[in-house]
Structures are given as structure tokens and as C-alpha cells.
Design a protein around this motif. Structure first.
Motif, mmCIF file in Angstrom:
data_model
loop_
_atom_site.group_PDB
_atom_site.id
_atom_site.type_symbol
_atom_site.label_atom_id
_atom_site.label_comp_id
_atom_site.label_asym_id
_atom_site.label_seq_id
_atom_site.Cartn_x
_atom_site.Cartn_y
_atom_site.Cartn_z
ATOM 1 N N SER A 1 0.816 -1.205 0.000
ATOM 2 C CA SER A 1 0.000 0.000 0.000
ATOM 3 C C SER A 1 0.854 1.261 0.000
ATOM 4 O O SER A 1 0.573 2.226 -0.719
ATOM 5 N N ALA A 2 1.924 1.263 0.801
ATOM 6 C CA ALA A 2 2.754 2.459 0.934
ATOM 7 C C ALA A 2 3.446 2.825 -0.370
ATOM 8 O O ALA A 2 3.584 4.013 -0.700
ATOM 9 N N TYR A 3 3.860 1.808 -1.137
ATOM 10 C CA TYR A 3 4.636 2.081 -2.344
ATOM 11 C C TYR A 3 3.866 1.788 -3.629
ATOM 12 O O TYR A 3 4.409 1.976 -4.719
ATOM 13 N N GLY A 4 2.639 1.314 -3.514
ATOM 14 C CA GLY A 4 1.855 1.005 -4.707
ATOM 15 C C GLY A 4 2.480 -0.084 -5.555
ATOM 16 O O GLY A 4 2.471 -0.011 -6.787
ATOM 17 N N LEU A 5 2.992 -1.112 -4.925
ATOM 18 C CA LEU A 5 3.678 -2.180 -5.649
ATOM 19 C C LEU A 5 2.678 -3.076 -6.369
ATOM 20 O O LEU A 5 1.733 -3.577 -5.769
ATOM 21 N N ARG A 6 2.908 -3.297 -7.657
ATOM 22 C CA ARG A 6 2.098 -4.209 -8.457
ATOM 23 C C ARG A 6 3.037 -4.987 -9.366
ATOM 24 O O ARG A 6 3.489 -4.486 -10.391
ATOM 25 N N PHE A 7 3.360 -6.217 -8.986
ATOM 26 C CA PHE A 7 4.326 -7.015 -9.732
ATOM 27 C C PHE A 7 3.655 -7.794 -10.862
ATOM 28 O O PHE A 7 2.452 -8.087 -10.813
ATOM 29 N N ARG A 8 4.451 -8.152 -11.837
ATOM 30 C CA ARG A 8 3.939 -8.969 -12.946
ATOM 31 C C ARG A 8 3.451 -10.318 -12.428
ATOM 32 O O ARG A 8 2.450 -10.865 -12.915
ATOM 33 N N ALA A 9 4.162 -10.859 -11.444
ATOM 34 C CA ALA A 9 3.760 -12.136 -10.842
ATOM 35 C C ALA A 9 4.325 -12.213 -9.431
ATOM 36 O O ALA A 9 5.335 -11.564 -9.113
ATOM 37 N N GLN A 10 3.656 -12.955 -8.581
ATOM 38 C CA GLN A 10 4.107 -13.200 -7.214
ATOM 39 C C GLN A 10 4.178 -14.704 -6.997
ATOM 40 O O GLN A 10 3.227 -15.429 -7.300
ATOM 41 N N ARG A 11 5.303 -15.174 -6.482
ATOM 42 C CA ARG A 11 5.497 -16.601 -6.266
ATOM 43 C C ARG A 11 5.986 -16.849 -4.849
ATOM 44 O O ARG A 11 6.697 -16.026 -4.274
ATOM 45 N N THR A 12 5.605 -17.979 -4.294
ATOM 46 C CA THR A 12 6.027 -18.333 -2.940
ATOM 47 C C THR A 12 6.972 -19.523 -2.988
ATOM 48 O O THR A 12 6.843 -20.413 -3.835
ATOM 49 N N PHE A 13 7.922 -19.541 -2.048
ATOM 50 C CA PHE A 13 8.941 -20.588 -1.973
ATOM 51 C C PHE A 13 9.202 -20.917 -0.512
ATOM 52 O O PHE A 13 8.971 -20.095 0.381
ATOM 53 N N GLN A 14 9.720 -22.121 -0.283
ATOM 54 C CA GLN A 14 10.340 -22.387 1.006
ATOM 55 C C GLN A 14 11.498 -21.410 1.151
ATOM 56 O O GLN A 14 12.155 -21.071 0.167
ATOM 57 N N PRO A 15 11.786 -20.911 2.373
ATOM 58 C CA PRO A 15 12.867 -19.933 2.523
ATOM 59 C C PRO A 15 14.185 -20.383 1.902
ATOM 60 O O PRO A 15 14.907 -19.572 1.324
ATOM 61 N N THR A 16 14.494 -21.665 2.002
ATOM 62 C CA THR A 16 15.732 -22.170 1.424
ATOM 63 C C THR A 16 15.774 -21.951 -0.076
ATOM 64 O O THR A 16 16.773 -21.483 -0.628
ATOM 65 N N PHE A 17 14.684 -22.264 -0.760
ATOM 66 C CA PHE A 17 14.658 -22.169 -2.221
ATOM 67 C C PHE A 17 14.415 -20.739 -2.693
ATOM 68 O O PHE A 17 14.674 -20.433 -3.855
ATOM 69 N N MET A 18 13.943 -19.872 -1.799
ATOM 70 C CA MET A 18 13.641 -18.496 -2.186
ATOM 71 C C MET A 18 14.904 -17.779 -2.657
ATOM 72 O O MET A 18 14.882 -17.054 -3.661
ATOM 73 N N TYR A 19 16.016 -17.980 -1.963
ATOM 74 C CA TYR A 19 17.263 -17.325 -2.363
ATOM 75 C C TYR A 19 17.752 -17.861 -3.709
ATOM 76 O O TYR A 19 18.259 -17.113 -4.549
ATOM 77 N N ARG A 20 17.601 -19.150 -3.915
ATOM 78 C CA ARG A 20 18.010 -19.740 -5.184
ATOM 79 C C ARG A 20 17.133 -19.243 -6.339
ATOM 80 O O ARG A 20 17.561 -19.212 -7.482
ATOM 81 N N ALA A 21 15.899 -18.846 -6.017
ATOM 82 C CA ALA A 21 14.979 -18.396 -7.059
ATOM 83 C C ALA A 21 15.474 -17.139 -7.757
ATOM 84 O O ALA A 21 15.091 -16.864 -8.902
ATOM 85 N N LEU A 22 16.329 -16.358 -7.098
ATOM 86 C CA LEU A 22 16.844 -15.145 -7.720
ATOM 87 C C LEU A 22 17.685 -15.436 -8.962
ATOM 88 O O LEU A 22 17.921 -14.546 -9.771
ATOM 89 N N ALA A 23 18.140 -16.669 -9.109
ATOM 90 C CA ALA A 23 18.949 -17.004 -10.279
ATOM 91 C C ALA A 23 18.143 -16.921 -11.562
ATOM 92 O O ALA A 23 18.650 -16.473 -12.600
ATOM 93 N N ARG A 24 16.835 -17.356 -11.506
ATOM 94 C CA ARG A 24 16.053 -17.332 -12.745
ATOM 95 C C ARG A 24 14.540 -17.192 -12.554
ATOM 96 O O ARG A 24 13.838 -16.849 -13.490
ATOM 97 N N ASP A 25 14.030 -17.446 -11.353
ATOM 98 C CA ASP A 25 12.585 -17.487 -11.158
ATOM 99 C C ASP A 25 12.000 -16.246 -10.495
ATOM 100 O O ASP A 25 10.786 -16.102 -10.413
ATOM 101 N N ALA A 26 12.830 -15.354 -9.999
ATOM 102 C CA ALA A 26 12.331 -14.147 -9.330
ATOM 103 C C ALA A 26 13.355 -13.024 -9.473
ATOM 104 O O ALA A 26 14.559 -13.279 -9.562
ATOM 105 N N ASP A 27 12.853 -11.792 -9.496
ATOM 106 C CA ASP A 27 13.727 -10.618 -9.576
ATOM 107 C C ASP A 27 13.959 -9.990 -8.209
ATOM 108 O O ASP A 27 14.993 -9.368 -7.971
#
Length: 515
Positions: free
Chosen positions: A399-425
Motif C-alpha cells: 500500500s505504501a509504495y503502490g507495488l504491483r508485480f507482474r507475478a508473485q510466487r512463494t517458496f520455502q525460505p531455502t529455495f527463495m534465495y536460489r529463485a533469484l537465479a532465474r525465477d524471481a527478480d
């Protein structure tokens, strides 16, 4: 033998014992409930659809959701019982898991029993009537023996399902072979994950084969096979349960933990401090945020570490940010007044939610703050842990920043960091995570202060708020853990090579800080 394999074998007796006890109790209770229901449904066609339909509906509910739903229900019933009779009961761990798994086991037993009884040769039933058998005698001497092979096939299916689903009992506080899997996934300890899967599969296969002996015995009218299978099951259950006797009576204290590396390390650190005082301690790990706090407030666990921002938003329902000192002061006052929970103090570091990006990606887009991110968000993918998008903190930032992403995905915390390689920005990182520095991530600043502070604090349950032994053991930790030391400990567990166990990381942290 590697340290990870050795650690896995060291935990096996306790994990296996609880898994067998839970599975056997749930299956036994499921059989006891399902057989009478199925007999009634087979004899009364009007009951058949409701019974089969109800069992089928329960089966469509994800087993983890069914397990989780029983916790708040039992917690409410326990509070009501305590108010009426002066005595409550445990709503964490074994009881919710037992009830959920019992329901989950019923469909194959009910369905096979109804099918077996409904498909009997009418001529045989007429013959039983012809010799003057009562309804009870016909059921006991003719119908059930003839349908027994089909019924046992359903029991075998239920046993395999129950043993597999019991691995999901860990998040509601019940020790099982699932502890290997949940902890292994969070810390990328694949030895633990494979060990838990293999142990659960081996247990299911063993139970299936022994029940198969009983099934073949009923089909062949072989008393020896039936007795052999039943004796094997009884012996296996008793042998598996023997380690529970070695644990003696109930633990003096129960230390809780959520489901990520830092929580495992801090729970070990607190448990070791208590054990050094001569106390007996049990760990309850992999708890969800809501379950952990409710369990503490109700006295199901005695202490655990939570974060001021999480408590501020999730427990008190606040979305403002008056600053670190005021948040901590109001939390201490409000939690004590509302729930009797003691905020013992901050450990000395903050583990804040923060939005993070790969350094090269952030530089290429010119993003240094969440305000910068808002202009690029429609072209980017946001990744987060399993809780973040449902939390008040995310709603405040969005709400504060008006964020609207192209897509939102959820991961286990372990895999979330790895997702930055190709699955998340962008990801919802944790500021005390050692992987931020190791992976050279950029933490975006929060110029509008939408995210509250997240000081790590020790919480003590109402029933232990005056326990001087517990307080004396844990107070030396207050204000003594800098964020750099916590990052190092976290990374020692999370790194790809030469992983430390949470217990080893806790011991190293205590030694480094003189704790």
C-alpha cells in the motif's frame, strides 16, 4: 560415516518411536470407527451415500491443512474445559495429529468394507438365514469372514496413507519422521530429507507386508498366517516404542522453534543453556508463526524466539511504525496484559523482512530503494517465503509504495534465495541471513518506514513467567548476540558445503560470544 548421517541415525529411535505410535493409534482408531459405520452403511442404503461421501470429502482436504485445522479447534476446547472443570488438555502435538490422521484413514476402510459386504453371494446369506442365524451371528460368522480379504485390502491402503501423512504432523508440534524432512528442506540437508523419506517408506512397506500376511490368511482361511502377521505387527510396534521409555517422564521445559535455520539455532542455544542448569528439555520445532505464539500463550511450549515486527503486526494487529524502542516497550506491556506472555528482552540483533535483489540486476535497473522498485514492479517477478504475502507487513509495503508485480510466487525460505537465479527478480529476504552477503544481494532501503522493526526477542509462557530457573538460564542471552555473529551462525547451517548442524552452530555461537 559423515556427521550428517551419524546425526540422522542418532535421532532415529525417538523419531521412529513417535511416528509408529502416532500411525498405529490413528489406524487403530480409524478401524474402530470405520467398521461399524461401514456395516451400517452396507445394511442401510440410505446411509451409504452420506457415509461414503463424508469420508471422501475428508480425503479431499490436504492432510497438512487438516492437521493444522485441529490445533485452533482443540485449543478452544482446552480453554473451555479449563474454564468449566479447572483442567485443560494439550492441544499441540499428538492429539491434533491423531484426530486428523484418524479421519484421513477412514475412506479406504469404509469403502472396502461396504464393497466387501455388498458383493457377497445372496445364496450364502439366504443359507445363513435358513439355518436360523440371528443378524449378529450372520455378520460375525458369515459376512465379515467372507468380506475380510477385501476389508484387509482397505486397511493396508489406509496404513500406507496414514504412515505417509504422519510425516506432516511436525508443523503442529508432533515429533515424527517428518522432522527429518522439514528440517532438511529448510537447511538444505539432503541427507536428512532422504533419510526421512527412506525411513517412512521402509516403515510403510513393512506394515503393508505384515498386513498382507493377515489378508492372505483371511483369504486362505489360514490361522497361522493371520497370527503370524498380527504377531509381527505387535512385535514391531513394541520394539519401535521401546526408546520412548528411555526418555523417562515429561520434560521439565519445552523450547519451541519456527521452521528456518535461525530458529533451530536459537532453540538449541536456549535448550543447551537450560540443560546446563540440569533441566530436562524437549524441542518443538517447525511450528508456524501463529501456532508458535498460540502454543506459548496456552502453555504448550515454555519459551521461543519471535520477532517484534511479527508480533506487532500478527498478534497485536498493528500496521503503524512508532520506532524500535516504542514497539518493544508496547509489545512487552500489551502481551503481558493480554495473554500473560513475558517478553524477556531482545537478543541484540534484528532479523527484519527486507526486499532484496541480485546486485547486477539492481544496478542495471537503477534500483536502490523500494520507492525505486515501484516504477519497475509491473515488469518484475516477486518471490517470497510461504507466509509473506498473507502477512500485514506485505499489505503495508504494497500500500505504501503502490507495488504491483507482474507475478508473485512463494517458496520455502531455502529455495527463495536460489529463485533469484532465474525465477524471481526480488525476494522477501531476512536481514540476519548470511546468504545476503554470500550471494552479494542488495537490500532495498525503506524510505517510508513501512516495515516495522524486527528485534529477535525471547518470549516466555504465562506459566513460566515466574520460573526463576528458566529466567536465570535465558537472561544471559539478552543483548549478547550481534547480527554479524548471527549471520555467521546461520550461514554455517545454510551453506552448500561443510554444513554445520543447528546444534553445532549453536555451540560455536555460544563459544564465540562467551555464552
Amino acid at each position: 560415516m559423515s556427521p550428517q548421517v551419524s546425526a540422522a541415525f542418532g535421532l532415529l529411535p525417538e523419531y521412529l518411536a513417535w511416528h509408529v505410535l502416532l500411525s498405529a493409534a490413528a489406524l487403530g482408531l480409524g478401524v474402530a470407527i470405520s467398521l461399524p459405520l461401514a456395516v451400517a452403511a452396507a445394511r442401510r442404503p440410505a446411509l451409504r451415500w452420506p457415509v461414503l461421501g463424508g469420508a471422501g470429502v475428508i480425503q479431499t482436504i490436504p492432510s497438512l491443512a487438516l492437521l493444522a485445522l485441529f490445533f485452533p479447534l482443540l485449543l478452544a476446547l482446552s480453554a473451555l474445559s479449563e474454564e468449566v472443570t479447572g483442567r485443560g488438555f494439550s492441544a499441540l502435538g499428538f492429539l491434533p495429529a491423531l484426530l486428523a490422521l484418524t479421519l484421513y484413514s477412514m475412506l479406504p476402510i469404509v469403502r472396502n468394507t461396504v464393497t466387501g459386504l455388498a458383493s457377497l453371494d445372496p445364496a450364502v446369506l439366504e443359507a445363513a438365514d435358513g439355518v436360523g442365524m440371528t443378524a449378529g451371528q450372520k455378520l460375525r460368522l458369515v459376512e465379515l469372514p467372507l468380506a475380510a480379504p477385501v476389508i484387509m485390502a482397505g486397511v493396508r491402503t489406509a496404513a500406507v496413507w496414514t504412515i505417509g501423512a504422519a510425516t506432516l504432523a511436525t508443523p503442529v508440534g508432533q515429533t515424527s519422521l517428518g522432522n527429518y524432512i522439514f528440517a532438511g528442506l529448510q537447511t538444505e540437508n539432503w541427507v536428512f530429507v532422504l533419510f526421512g523419506c527412506a525411513a517412512s517408506a521402509a516403515l510403510a512397506l513393512a506394515a503393508d507386508q505384515l498386513l498382507g500376511l493377515i489378508e492372505r490368511g483371511t483369504a486362505r482361511r489360514s490361522r497361522a498366517l493371520v497370527i503370524g502377521g498380527a504377531a509381527g505387527l505387535a512385535a514391531g510396534v513394541l520394539l519401535a516404542l521401546l526408546p520412548l521409555a528411555a526418555f523417562g517422564g515429561p520434560a521439565s521445559y519445552v523450547v519451541g522453534a519456527k521452521n528456518f535455520s535461525e530458529q533451530y539455532i536459537l532453540a538449541e542455544l536456549m535448550a543447551e543453556k537450560l540443560e546446563a542448569s540440569g533441566a530436562q528439555v524437549r524441542r518443538k520445532e517447525d511450528l508456524g508463526s501463529a501456532i508458535a505464539y498460540r502454543a506459548l500463550a496456552s502453555g504448550e511450549i515454555d519459551a521461543y524466539v519471535d520477532y517484534s515486527g511479527t508480533l506487532w503486526a500478527n498478534v497485536l494487529g498493528r500496521n503503524d511504525n512508532p520506532g524500535r524502542e516504542q514497539v518493544l516497550a508496547e509489545l512487552t506491556r500489551e502481551l503481558k496484559a493480554r495473554d500473560g506472555v513475558l517478553v524477556l528482552g531482545s537478543l541484540g540483533f534484528e532479523n527484519a523482512y527486507a526486499l532484496a535483489m541480485r546486485q547486477d540486476r539492481a544496478q542495471a535497473l537503477g534500483i536502490a530503494s523500494i520507492a525505486d522498485l515501484s516504477a519497475h514492479a509491473p515488469q518484475l517477478v516477486m518471490g517470497a517465503d510461504l507466509e509473506f504475502f498473507s502477512r500485514p507487513e506485505w499489505k503495508a509495503v504494497e500500500s505504501a509504495y503502490g507495488l504491483r508485480f507482474r507475478a508473485q510466487r512463494t517458496f520455502q525460505p531455502t529455495f527463495m534465495y536460489r529463485a533469484l537465479a532465474r525465477d524471481a527478480d526480488v525476494i522477501s529476504a531476512f536481514s540476519s541471513d548470511g546468504r545476503i552477503a554470500a550471494d552479494r544481494l542488495v537490500v532495498l532501503t525503506d524510505p517510508k518506514g513501512a516495515l516495522p522493526p524486527y528485534d529477535a526477542v525471547i518470549l516466555v509462557s504465562p506459566k513460566r513467567a515466574g520460573d526463576q530457573r528458566l529466567l536465570a538460564a535465558l537472561r544471559p542471552l539478552i543483548g549478547k548476540i550481534p547480527v554479524e555473529a548471527m549471520r555467521e551462525a546461520n550461514y554455517s547451517v545454510d551453506r552448500d558445503a561443510d554444513k554445520a548442524t543447528p546444534a553445532q552452530a549453536a555451540a560455536a555461537l555460544a563459544q564465540k560470544l562467551g555464552l
